[in-house]
Design a protein around this motif. Structure first.
Motif: not given
Length: 319
Positions: A150-158, A196-201
């Protein structure tokens, strides 16, 4: 300079690893062999654990999930890479590119959390063995797995949506063999600092959480092992952790090298080598690491073969 927005980009061109026809042929054969070994190894691991009831424990529950992730992870990247190497078709549609990116981030991030769960499982098994069946219940294992997805689904979608909404320069040529984050960001005409900041976070939080959980678990494991008096007991305890530690070291070293750095330090050659390693090679290595160094898996294979032989003998007697 003319630009394309997210709705007008016709697609991308994947330049691959090399322009040399001879090198492409060698790489295609090598990658095909690696992919076949990956398929056989991970499917075999899943079947062995499924067929042998003695392996129906939390440790092997997570190992099945790791094999499934590696199988899926490799299948997202390798077939398209082989097509690019063996044919002149190097294009990928806009939707296909970001779909590949989405699953790449989803599966890679989930594997980070899964490796952390496996470390916690080993911690409980060695440090509190009497409470192991209670703590590592089926409910907890399923919760850890579901939460990771669930966490990684949200992150990958965003992340995939944010990158897909960028404006790209006139060139749509990706200097890579798959739709990775850094090469696509390099095509953008606008400032990508926020993305990039979003990806880094996201990547940093996943890695930090994992790299806090794993070392802490193994520090406790090491302290417990050192208190064991018998040499055989220490050796047995170490052997249950060695495979996981090796897999963690290989996976995280390449991921940290590739993603926890700014776009300005992106190096095509070094990043491509690292990318080949964690997208194509590591999914092949994991089942080998966890099977060849695991006596329980070897014993399970022997039991399955004996059962199969017994079934064949029974059938032959009655036919």
């Amino acid at each position: 300079m003319s630009t394309w927005n997210s709705t007008s980009v016709p697609g991308f061109i994947l330049m691959g690893l090399t322009d040399s026809a001879q090198v492409q042929l060698v790489l295609s054969v090598l990658f095909l062999l690696i992919y076949l070994v990956t398929l056989l190894g991970n499917v075999g691991m899943i079947l062995i654990i499924h067929l042998d009831t003695q392996l129906h424990t939390p440790m092997y529950f997570f190992l099945i999930q790791l094999s499934f992730l590696d199988l899926s992870y490799s299948s997202v990247i390798t077939p398209k890479t082989l097509q690019n190497l063996l044919t002149s078709i190097k294009s990928i549609s806009f939707l296909g590119c970001f779909t590949q990116m989405f699953f790449f981030i989803l599966l890679g991030g989930t594997e980070c959390f899964l490796l952390s769960s496996m470390a916690y499982d080993r911690y409980v098994a060695i440090c509190t063995p009497l409470h192991y069946p209670v703590i590592m219940s089926k409910r907890l294992c399923c919760t850890l797995l579901t939460g990771s997805y669930m966490i990684c689904f949200i992150e990958s979608t965003v992340i995939a949506i944010c990158i897909s909404r960028l404006h790209f320069c006139k060139s749509n040529v990706i200097q890579h063999f798959f739709c990775d984050i850094s090469p696509i960001l390099a095509l953008s005409c606008i400032d990508t600092f926020e993305v990039e900041l979003l990806i880094f976070i996201c990547a940093g939080s996943n890695l930090v959480l994992s790299l806090v959980t794993i070392p802490r678990s193994y520090m406790s494991i090491l302290c417990t092992i050192l208190k064991i008096n018998s040499t055989s007991g220490k050796k047995k305890a170490f052997s249950t952790c060695a495979s996981h530690l090796l897999g963690v070291t290989i996976f995280y070293s390449t991921m940290i090298f590739t993603y926890l750095k700014p776009k300005t330090s992106y190096s095509l050659g070094k990043d491509q080598v690292a990318s080949v390693f964690y997208t194509i090679v590591i999914p092949m290595l994991n089942p080998l690491i966890y099977s060849l160094r695991n006596k329980e898996v070897k014993n399970a294979v022997v039991r399955i073969m004996q059962k199969s032989k017994g079934c064949r003998q029974f059938i032959s007697q009655w036919c």
